[in-house]
Design a protein around this motif. Structure first.
Motif, PDB file in Angstrom:
ATOM      1  N   ILE B  45     -19.637  -2.680  55.094  1.00 12.68           N
ATOM      2  CA  ILE B  45     -18.624  -1.982  54.077  1.00 12.68           C
ATOM      3  C   ILE B  45     -17.380  -1.239  55.679  1.00 12.68           C
ATOM      4  N   ASP B  46     -16.123  -2.048  54.933  1.00 13.22           N
ATOM      5  CA  ASP B  46     -14.839  -1.413  55.420  1.00 13.22           C
ATOM      6  C   ASP B  46     -14.280  -0.299  53.839  1.00 13.22           C
ATOM      7  N   GLU B  47     -14.315   1.317  54.312  1.00 16.63           N
ATOM      8  CA  GLU B  47     -13.452   1.655  53.566  1.00 16.63           C
ATOM      9  C   GLU B  47     -12.387   2.147  54.258  1.00 16.63           C
ATOM     10  N   VAL B  48     -11.239   1.872  52.835  1.00 15.66           N
ATOM     11  CA  VAL B  48     -10.076   1.756  53.823  1.00 15.66           C
ATOM     12  C   VAL B  48      -8.990   2.816  52.604  1.00 15.66           C
ATOM     13  N   GLU B  49      -8.233   3.555  53.876  1.00 11.10           N
ATOM     14  CA  GLU B  49      -8.005   5.259  53.239  1.00 11.10           C
ATOM     15  C   GLU B  49      -7.249   4.105  52.610  1.00 11.10           C
ATOM     16  N   THR B  50      -6.824   5.382  50.890  1.00  9.76           N
ATOM     17  CA  THR B  50      -5.965   4.841  50.140  1.00  9.76           C
ATOM     18  C   THR B  50      -4.439   5.028  50.842  1.00  9.76           C
ATOM     19  N   ASP B  51      -4.034   5.569  51.257  1.00 11.25           N
ATOM     20  CA  ASP B  51      -2.615   5.039  51.858  1.00 11.25           C
ATOM     21  C   ASP B  51      -2.375   3.205  52.528  1.00 11.25           C
ATOM     22  N   ASN B  52      -3.328   2.833  53.141  1.00  9.47           N
ATOM     23  CA  ASN B  52      -3.289   1.873  53.842  1.00  9.47           C
ATOM     24  C   ASN B  52      -3.258   0.742  52.344  1.00  9.47           C
ATOM     25  N   TRP B  53      -3.994   1.271  51.714  1.00  8.82           N
ATOM     26  CA  TRP B  53      -4.215  -0.516  50.364  1.00  8.82           C
ATOM     27  C   TRP B  53      -2.783  -0.029  49.208  1.00  8.82           C
ATOM     28  N   GLY B  54      -2.526  -1.666  48.830  1.00  8.09           N
ATOM     29  CA  GLY B  54      -1.851  -1.460  47.723  1.00  8.09           C
ATOM     30  C   GLY B  54      -1.474  -2.500  47.070  1.00  8.09           C
ATOM     31  N   VAL B  55      -1.611  -2.098  45.669  1.00  8.65           N
ATOM     32  CA  VAL B  55      -1.288  -3.103  44.617  1.00  8.65           C
ATOM     33  C   VAL B  55      -0.659  -3.194  43.696  1.00  8.65           C
ATOM     34  N   GLY B  56       0.000  -3.948  42.901  1.00  8.18           N
ATOM     35  CA  GLY B  56       0.836  -4.480  43.152  1.00  8.18           C
ATOM     36  C   GLY B  56       2.575  -3.901  43.433  1.00  8.18           C
ATOM     37  N   GLY B  57       2.942  -3.600  45.160  1.00  7.73           N
ATOM     38  CA  GLY B  57       3.810  -3.253  46.060  1.00  7.73           C
ATOM     39  C   GLY B  57       3.662  -1.675  46.273  1.00  7.73           C
ATOM     40  N   VAL B  58       2.518  -1.332  44.798  1.00 10.47           N
ATOM     41  CA  VAL B  58       2.206   0.538  45.208  1.00 10.47           C
ATOM     42  C   VAL B  58       0.666   0.588  46.148  1.00 10.47           C
ATOM     43  N   SER B  59       1.160   2.045  46.983  1.00 14.35           N
ATOM     44  CA  SER B  59      -0.333   2.984  47.587  1.00 14.35           C
ATOM     45  C   SER B  59      -1.097   2.862  46.684  1.00 14.35           C
ATOM     46  N   VAL B  60      -2.058   2.429  46.995  1.00 10.34           N
ATOM     47  CA  VAL B  60      -3.653   3.169  45.791  1.00 10.34           C
ATOM     48  C   VAL B  60      -2.977   5.338  45.812  1.00 10.34           C
ATOM     49  N   THR B  61      -3.273   5.539  46.857  1.00 13.11           N
ATOM     50  CA  THR B  61      -2.504   6.989  46.856  1.00 13.11           C
ATOM     51  C   THR B  61      -1.382   7.388  45.599  1.00 13.11           C
ATOM     52  N   GLU B  62      -0.367   6.699  45.509  1.00 17.28           N
ATOM     53  CA  GLU B  62       0.126   6.760  44.774  1.00 17.28           C
ATOM     54  C   GLU B  62      -0.094   6.772  42.607  1.00 17.28           C
ATOM     55  N   LEU B  63      -1.223   5.326  43.024  1.00 19.45           N
ATOM     56  CA  LEU B  63      -1.493   5.230  41.729  1.00 19.45           C
ATOM     57  C   LEU B  63      -2.807   5.989  41.219  1.00 19.45           C
ATOM     58  N   LEU B  64      -3.634   6.670  42.369  1.00 19.45           N
ATOM     59  CA  LEU B  64      -4.028   7.797  41.853  1.00 19.45           C
ATOM     60  C   LEU B  64      -3.185   9.357  40.875  1.00 19.45           C
ATOM     61  N   GLU B  65      -2.229   9.472  41.818  1.00 17.29           N
ATOM     62  CA  GLU B  65      -1.072  10.331  41.792  1.00 17.29           C
ATOM     63  C   GLU B  65      -0.523  10.358  40.621  1.00 17.29           C
ATOM     64  N   ARG B  66      -0.256   9.145  39.993  1.00 10.77           N
ATOM     65  CA  ARG B  66       0.341   8.927  39.280  1.00 10.77           C
ATOM     66  C   ARG B  66      -0.091   9.341  37.506  1.00 10.77           C
ATOM     67  N   GLN B  67      -2.189   8.794  37.664  1.00  9.43           N
ATOM     68  CA  GLN B  67      -2.733   8.720  36.822  1.00  9.43           C
ATOM     69  C   GLN B  67      -2.985  10.068  36.646  1.00  9.43           C
ATOM     70  N   GLN B  68      -3.391  11.317  37.533  1.00  8.81           N
ATOM     71  CA  GLN B  68      -3.467  12.373  37.386  1.00  8.81           C
ATOM     72  C   GLN B  68      -2.479  13.150  36.836  1.00  8.81           C
ATOM     73  N   SER B  69      -1.027  12.639  36.662  1.00  7.64           N
ATOM     74  CA  SER B  69      -0.621  13.492  35.989  1.00  7.64           C
ATOM     75  C   SER B  69       0.114  13.178  34.908  1.00  7.64           C
ATOM     76  N   LYS B  70      -0.826  11.849  34.245  1.00  5.89           N
ATOM     77  CA  LYS B  70      -0.624  11.711  32.880  1.00  5.89           C
ATOM     78  C   LYS B  70      -1.187  12.407  32.438  1.00  5.89           C
TER      79      LYS B  70
END
Lengths: 70, 70, 70, 70, 70, 70
Positions: B45-70
């Motif tokens: 099992i590889d656990e990857v930091e959310t800064d180090n994983w991107g989907v659709g050109g955006v990091s997961v860190t940013e995707l999670l922040e967007r979800q929370q600010s909704k």
């Protein structure tokens, strides 16, 4: 669908902003060259300790030390 | 002989118990579908930091922040 | 977001139907254990030639030959 | 050009000196067997937490505990 | 438990005998350096088409052509 | 030193010229963002059969068939 894995040595200059640029750039590359939808592109960045990466039989830690002592 | 690599983002809820379930489940899957002997199945099992994983050109860190600010 | 890579030896019994079951099973596992949305789960299956996989210092090709000659 | 990835469990005895030997040994192997120029060989070592590696459906953490309690 | 993945370009000289030597050598390396039991060592060899491997921004196919035309 | 692995589905439109562009683009990306010397950048492209890649629990083969039947 495409999955891009970028492996680099762990160094201080690899900031979250740089990672953001790698993710964006790799995603655009797959879109521009193969027409992949950006939403389908996954990118992971693996930061490998310099002790754990070797080139030419020597660790990057040692290669960096040799450069600095020049 | 089979080797299963599971890459997920590093998040608090991935406890040792959850990892145990992933290992057991992946091992059973290879046994049930292909008849592989459980003892021969390796899972990492590889656990990857959310800064180090991107989907659709955006990091997961940013995707999670967007979800929370909704 | 999760990415699962399943590496197995290339053998005749690994039919498209078996692969379908591996993909479905791995996707369900990530959903059941970590609550990941099935649509976000990617699974790839690498089929490795038996000459190209070794266990205990011996290729799987040779291990299979030994079994058959028993 | 060759790229060798060595995945082991993260344990105290894996010192920088041991890593140095793994890098050197893997590089020599590619040179000796396939005539690859040592300078072209890249080696990375991934150290995986014992909770994150499973064999036979059980984590290495648990396997080590069982051994110690014997 | 260790898992070694060796990635090389697909070339005619990589015979089953050469692969056998890579498997044996990598297994011995893990045993000699870290004391890993040979039976626990898994090795896979990925042969990558020369069109699919690039160094310095150029495919290995092209690099080989340049060498031959010298 | 950086190593980039690009995994895509095996499809007819992925010509040698497209691969050349992926290799060049990934190499430039590592140079532009992190200042890595182009000569040090390695890129490999893995082409995965559509039967062997799944998204959302379904193989890409099946996803493509569904699209065509619409």
């Amino acid at each position: 669908m495409p999955y891009v894995n970028i492996r680099i040595t762990k160094e201080k200059n690899v900031t979250p902003e740089k990672k953001r640029q790698l993710i964006e750039g790799a995603t655009n590359l797959l879109h521009d060259v193969l027409g992949k939808h950006p939403k389908s592109v996954h990118v992971t960045i693996d930061e490998v300790e310099t002790d754990n990466w070797g080139v030419g039989g020597v660790s990057v830690t040692e290669l960096l030390e040799r450069q600095q002592s020049k």
